[in-house]
Design an enzyme around this catalytic site. Structure first.
Site, mmCIF file in Angstrom:
data_model
loop_
_atom_site.group_PDB
_atom_site.id
_atom_site.type_symbol
_atom_site.label_atom_id
_atom_site.label_comp_id
_atom_site.label_asym_id
_atom_site.label_seq_id
_atom_site.Cartn_x
_atom_site.Cartn_y
_atom_site.Cartn_z
ATOM 1 C CE1 TYR A 274 6.189 -11.989 -2.428
ATOM 2 C CE2 TYR A 274 7.348 -10.310 -3.705
ATOM 3 C CZ TYR A 274 7.365 -11.362 -2.812
ATOM 4 O OH TYR A 274 8.561 -11.808 -2.301
ATOM 5 N NE ARG B 82 9.328 -10.005 7.545
ATOM 6 C CZ ARG B 82 8.163 -10.495 7.130
ATOM 7 N NH1 ARG B 82 7.593 -11.464 7.815
ATOM 8 N NH2 ARG B 82 7.561 -10.001 6.075
ATOM 9 C CB CYS C 120 -28.066 19.478 -17.461
ATOM 10 S SG CYS C 120 -27.053 17.990 -17.558
ATOM 11 C CG ASP D 142 0.112 -7.659 -0.199
ATOM 12 O OD1 ASP D 142 -0.353 -7.532 0.941
ATOM 13 O OD2 ASP D 142 1.062 -6.983 -0.626
ATOM 14 C CE LYS E 298 -1.363 -13.076 3.093
ATOM 15 N NZ LYS E 298 -0.900 -12.591 1.805
ATOM 16 C CE LYS F 105 0.080 -12.207 6.777
ATOM 17 N NZ LYS F 105 0.276 -10.844 6.262
ATOM 18 C CB CYS G 53 -27.441 19.143 -21.431
ATOM 19 S SG CYS G 53 -26.300 20.213 -20.513
ATOM 20 C CB CYS H 107 -22.855 20.539 -16.642
ATOM 21 S SG CYS H 107 -24.272 20.987 -17.668
ATOM 22 C CB SER I 276 7.663 -14.717 5.549
ATOM 23 O OG SER I 276 6.969 -15.405 4.660
ATOM 24 C CD GLU J 81 -1.979 -13.727 16.939
ATOM 25 O OE1 GLU J 81 -1.901 -12.559 17.368
ATOM 26 O OE2 GLU J 81 -1.215 -14.641 17.315
ATOM 27 C CE LYS K 82 2.112 -16.945 14.937
ATOM 28 N NZ LYS K 82 2.660 -15.859 15.764
#
Length: 785
Positions: free
Chosen positions: A35, A144, A451, A32, A321, A123, A418, A445, A81, A121, A297
């Site tokens: 983007y 959507r 080793c 995201d 975010k 996301k 080893c 191994c 959005s 709230e 909001k």
């Protein structure tokens, strides 16, 4: 102008492709945050060149077109959005715009401005959906889509268990469109991927992809079997107003049976919004679901209407975010590390990148099967994910960015430490007298303690806090001791002298004496702790406790045959063979003998556990021999007919046919015709008799522990004892201590700072004890505190 136009066209084409992959195919190829960068670059270019803005630009719409496989649905009220905030300054700028838009006093550095009320709230990271109710009945569900046109997923949303098919109560509008997020909890996501692996199906990179892929199945039966949940965050088309505030709307929807966020709160002013963001950010990893930010909001519906909308987003809402948990970077190389059991594990070396606030240069690749699943090549651009304290991992390859000179990842033929041969493990599946061998996911191994890497890791595990708990022996100190040739097995620790360590880096007279004192003080470990310290494959702390509690002595643990070990709870045949093979190994026998020779005195040894001793019957024993075609019922018939193992082994054909059908009778006779099978069965029976757990042995009265069968959960920080100590005390009373709360949890002990587990316990109406009450409970049951 030409350069700007060309770049705008490039960005639009790239964003359209990403929209298609994200919203239509549910297969995003970039995280995201990448983007968002591309989107903001386009937005800035269009702002500087407004004459180049067109109606089909990604900045003017949301998402992409609907899948042709679903019927299209037009949203009467567009599903827009939200604008994004990444910094505190972005949030303050949003608040300033809201305040000015409502013609309220803005204030200055010294305050004096009006405080706008905001709803807050989390996301959720899922798939946005619209639910249409007519006269209280669910008539349609839709995605959507591009914000204007979505996909009809009515049949699928009806399978999501917390979406009401009919609204509760009365008073709802004739037409009510509810909007929210369909998501998958972290636990549900893990269960789904585990199930997918078992059946050879496709696994998902994250819960968001899993939720989107599940909800958009053409076969709703598949959706019905997926652990999807719904959370309402608002309304769209509605025939009558519900409340005067956004929170009022949500609370009324909750009364009508629609789930809303438990974290929903009202903030008075931007300072309280920022405080909410910080608080939820600190608790983010403890939440049972994935979130990628907080949505704020304007709470007043009238104020929302006054503020209105931009082209693609409301002016009255914003998503703040969190720092990205996923990022793009380049895979520079793959190196191989050798662990305690010899497992050769690939590790990604990355071009350093900041993920969730931390610079990441390495990431786990688990094993070569995971490399193959990812289709990973050196030089690839990859998506890295980091959540909380989880080790960063590569979750996806961006194939369209693969360079021409990308190289395949190859497992080394020789151990990088080893030089010993590296071989692929084999999985041996045993059932009903048959062994099926297949290739495992792990390469090992074969050098074992020769080793250096395996030796170091074995010693580090042996001295760790939950094992022998030798303070002062950190990773670097162990590495020094091995590199200097002072330690070549755990037993060598107990032969160390002052002059061996005083000149080592980081040591002096005081620290050397402290270390020798700590080594001496570790010579009386409990049996369970000692078993765990040995590092037996597939034997963790809980299995070590079961071994110690049931078998009662190191000598019995060392001798126990696989057929006997399978009587222990949660010990299957594969783990039983691992335990038996470990103690059969001559080198391991020597290490244990050397430890005891150096004065180790194993504590907590005694008689066989009474419940364990009483767990055997002849029928159960015959069943555990895994005779082909003979299940528990057939084994019990054999026991009832012949009364002893010798009677079964020596039975003639006619007697056998009186007990079992022909196929099973043949199978039993063929099984015991093998001398190897006869010897194994006789040896196991003899051991049961030696241990005092033969079905003919005298049984002790089994007194059940007071908390047997109960599951308890510890949360928060305890002040009078550590959580490890509290866990030990509960287990001594027979309780199982789990890491998560469910309806089956008997009680939750909640100390200061308890978070989501306490919240869930209260929601489920479970019994909760604070630390003071817990201490009193222990005293009442005779447990010293």
């Amino acid at each position: 102008m030409t350069a700007a136009k060309n770049r705008i066209l490039e960005l639009r084409a790239e964003l359209d492709q990403h929209n298609y992959r994200y919203h239509v195919l549910d297969e995003p190829s970039i995280p995201d945050i990448e983007y968002d960068r591309l989107f903001h670059e386009l937005k800035a270019l269009e702002a500087a060149n407004p004459e180049l803005v067109t109606s089909d630009s990604p900045t003017q719409r949301v998402g992409s077109a609907a899948l042709s496989a679903f019927t299209q649905v037009r949203h009467e009220v567009p599903m827009l959005s939200l604008g994004n905030a990444f910094e505190e300054t972005d949030m303050r700028e949003f608040d300033r715009r809201v305040t000015e838009g409502l013609d309220l006093p803005v204030g200055d550095l010294f305050g004096g401005g009006a405080a706008v009320e905001y709803s807050c709230e989390p996301k959720l990271d899922g798939l946005a959906v619209s639910l249409l109710y007519q006269d209280g009945v669910l008539v349609r569900g839709a995605t959507r889509g591009d914000g204007t046109t979505g996909e009809d997923i009515s049949v699928n949303v009806r399978t999501v268990r917390n979406i009401p098919l009919k609204l509760h109560g009365t008073g709802w509008p004739a037409t009510l469109e509810v909007r929210g997020e369909v998501f998958m909890s972290k636990a549900g996501f893990e269960r789904l991927n585990a199930t997918q692996l078992e059946v050879g199906g496709k696994t998902f990179a994250n819960p968001r992809n899993a939720a989107a892929g599940s909800l958009r199945q053409l076969d709703s039966k598949i959706t019905a079997n997926r652990p999807l949940e719904f959370c309402c965050y608002g309304i769209g088309q509605v025939s009558a107003d519900i409340a005067e505030t956004h929170i009022g709307n949500l609370q009324q929807l909750k009364a009508w049976g629609l789930p809303i966020s438990h974290e929903l709160k009202l903030a008075n002013g931007i300072a309280e919004c920022l405080a909410y963001y910080r608080d939820i950010g600190e608790r983010r990893n403890a939440l049972p679901y994935e979130i990628d930010g907080v949505v704020f909001k304007v709470n007043s519906i009238a104020a929302q209407r006054e503020l209105g909308f931009r082209a693609r987003e409301p002016r009255w809402a914003i998503a703040h975010k969190f720092p990205a948990m996923e990022e793009l970077t380049e895979l520079l190389d793959v190196e191989f590390q050798v662990g305690r059991t010899g497992a050769v594990t690939p590790v990604a070396r990355l071009k350093p990148v900041k993920v969730a606030g931390v610079t990441v240069a390495n990431a786990t690749l688990h094993n070569m099967d995971e490399v193959a699943r990812l289709g990973l090549m050196i030089g690839d651009t990859v998506i890295i994910r980091r959540a909380g304290d989880v080790i960063p991992q590569v979750v996806q390859v961006v194939l369209e960015r693969r360079p021409d000179n990308a190289r395949p990842v190859k497992i080394p033929e020789q151990c990088p430490v080893c030089g010993s041969h590296v071989e692929r493990t084999q999985l041996v599946k045993r059932s009903k007298g048959r062994e099926t061998i297949s290739e495992g996911a792990v390469y090992r191994c074969v050098g074992r303690l020769a080793c250096g890497a395996q030796l170091k890791q074995a010693i580090i595990h042996f001295v760790s806090r939950r094992a022998m708990d030798i303070e002062g022996l950190g990773d670097k100190s162990v590495e020094q001791l091995v590199d200097e040739g002072l330690v070549s097995s755990p037993a060598d620790l107990y032969a160390l002298k002052f002059e061996d360590i005083v000149d080592l880096e980081g040591f002096a007279e005081v620290s050397s004496n402290k270390l020798l004192s700590a080594i001496e003080g570790s010579k009386k470990p409990g049996l369970a702790r000692f078993i765990y310290a040995l590092g037996i494959p597939d034997v963790g702390e809980e299995t070590a406790k079961v071994l110690a509690r049931s078998l009662g002595s190191l000598e019995r643990v060392q001798r126990a045959l696989p057929q006997v070990l399978t009587y222990l709870p949660d010990v299957g045949l594969e783990v039983a063979h691992e335990i038996h093979s470990f103690f059969e190994d001559a080198h391991n026998q020597q290490v244990i003998a050397d430890l005891l020779k150096h004065g180790l005195q194993i504590q907590d040894q005694g008689d066989l556990g009474a419940e364990f001793a009483a767990s055997t019957t002849l029928g159960g024993f015959l069943d555990k021999l895994h005779i082909p075609s003979v299940g528990p019922g057939g084994a019990q018939k054999l026991a009832e007919k012949f009364g002893s193992l010798q009677g079964v082994m020596s039975a003639d054909w006619l007697d056998m046919r009186q007990a079992l059908p022909e196929k099973q009778a043949n199978s039993v006779r063929e099984f015991f015709a093998s001398e190897e099978n006869r010897q194994l069965a006789e040896a196991a029976e003899k051991q049961l008799a030696d241990f005092g757990m033969h079905w003919q042995s005298e049984k002790k009265v089994v007194e059940g522990l007071p908390l047997a069968g109960q599951t308890w959960v510890l949360t928060g920080s305890l002040e009078l004892m550590s959580r490890d100590v509290a866990k030990d005390k509960l287990e001594s009373l027979g309780a199982k201590v789990a890491g998560s709360v469910s309806a089956k949890t008997h009680c939750v002990v909640a100390g200061p700072g308890a978070g989501s587990k306490l919240t869930k316990a209260n929601e489920l109406g479970l019994k909760v004890l604070d630390e003071e009450a817990f201490v009193g409970f222990l005293k009442d049951h005779g447990v010293p505190v």
